[in-house]
Design an enzyme around this catalytic site. Structure first.
Site: not given
Lengths: 253, 253
Positions: A1-3
């Protein structure tokens, strides 16, 4: 997952403190090593930096940490690839022009079986689900309004459009045209509003504190939106799943 | 008047040497102090840097001089404002997406009474004649082709379109989509093709020499296009007025 990291302010503010902590998540305190990017509005203009190197090692990220670019609307993103290979064209945030304004978009999540019909003038350059979603949003915005809509009107349009993407998976996103910052949560998104009286804040990802009172005036207002709280001693508010909020002049509307 | 720099190569090459001399023209050896910008293609992706500070003082330009970004197509521009105030949104090069590709454009010149009808999806964000010209070119390219045309086809289209802008004034421009570099001269434009056997080159604007033989292989080819020759000891060729050339894999086609 990205931020994701977004900042919306009532006066041009530098993002160096928040970015210092955020950039640590690109390979040091977290696993997001597949590139990063940041976009700063300056009036109608835009500074857009992307790099396929991990944010904690990137010379461009080092520049951002040192050069206090002041902006009223900032969107940053650190990538952990889920769809699309590691390449510059797949780094968020993405930028398009519509109605003579730049629009900036970054996404955290993963969309399954999302192949919308793109029949207008917005096509993805890279191979991510995120850029497809952005192009579809731009197309539908373009079909819904003849020119730049008011913040209120566009918020209504986005509330109508977002669910048809969000049903394909996690769709946390940030969008800005320099006037406002729209933030949609499907799983993880938090925000804090900083205003007078300003206090000390301490980063969660790095041993760094700041006394905002020394860098601000009584009138300054700053809203910060992130995937996970950046500081350990501020009152972060979690978005509800499905919630779309819009920030103008440093506060939620 | 502004200054243009374009580079087209058959293998990713860094532009630090040419940019070192070019950036001196942004306030030190010449008067172009109203901002600057540079765009590097990396595959389909793009790094785009603009700054309203003079190139010789800009921290972002300093980064470019030190960080050897390798690219097969680069367009840079130093601005001396003629139309449009000094602001980030008026800094070249400009970027738009069409057919799922990024297009980059920079202009040197001055167009009078150029108010084209912009009825498609490309609108200027800033207030320059240059961005208007770019938006009109993109619109007409979009009307002329259903998808990304071949370099030859697009060259023919540009040869048809360019005169109707050039009749409004000086229209020296550089355009790239990452596959090729198109360069049009109405008053001042020069190019050099560097290939084996490579030699020493000495910058005209700074006391700096380079032995290209030490940084290249036998197969490397690099074409550089500029407003005025960057080096004092290379065989620069001047464009004819009205000439449109296209560079692919480091040489003129």
């Amino acid at each position: 997952m990205c931020q994701l990291l977004g900042m919306n302010c009532n006066t041009p503010t530098d993002v160096t403190f928040s970015f210092a902590g955020f950039a640590q998540r690109g390979g040091r305190t977290d696993e997001h090593v597949d590139g990063w990017g940041i976009a700063f509005f300056e009036g109608l203009g835009l500074r857009h930096f992307v790099d396929h190197l991990p944010a904690c090692e990137s010379p461009v990220a080092e520049l951002i940490r040192r050069y206090p670019i002041k902006s009223r609307n900032v969107i940053a993103h650190i990538r952990k690839a889920t769809q699309g290979h590691v390449a510059l064209e797949n780094c968020h945030p993405f930028v398009r022009e519509l109605w003579g304004r730049y629009w900036v978009f970054a996404h955290n999540g993963d969309l399954q079986d999302f192949q919308p019909r793109l029949h207008a003038s917005f096509r993805p350059v890279g191979s991510t689900d995120s850029e497809r979603a952005f192009c579809w949003l731009m197309q539908e915005m373009w079909k819904s309004h003849a020119g730049v809509p008011s913040v209120e009107e566009l918020t209504l349009t986005l509330r109508e459009l977002t669910p048809s993407i969000a049903k394909h998976g996690r769709f946390n996103f940030l969008l800005s045209n320099g006037d406002a910052l729209w933030a949609h949560c499907s799983t993880n998104l938090w925000y804090v509003e900083r205003k007078h009286p300003f206090t000390h804040a301490h980063l969660a990802d790095e041993d760094l504190s700041i006394d905002f009172a020394q860098h601000t005036t009584r009138d300054d207002k700053v809203a910060v939106v992130v995937t996970a709280p950046l500081t350990v001693n501020e009152p972060w508010t979690q978005f509800a799943p499905g919630e779309l909020k819009v920030f103008v002049d440093g506060q939620a509307v």
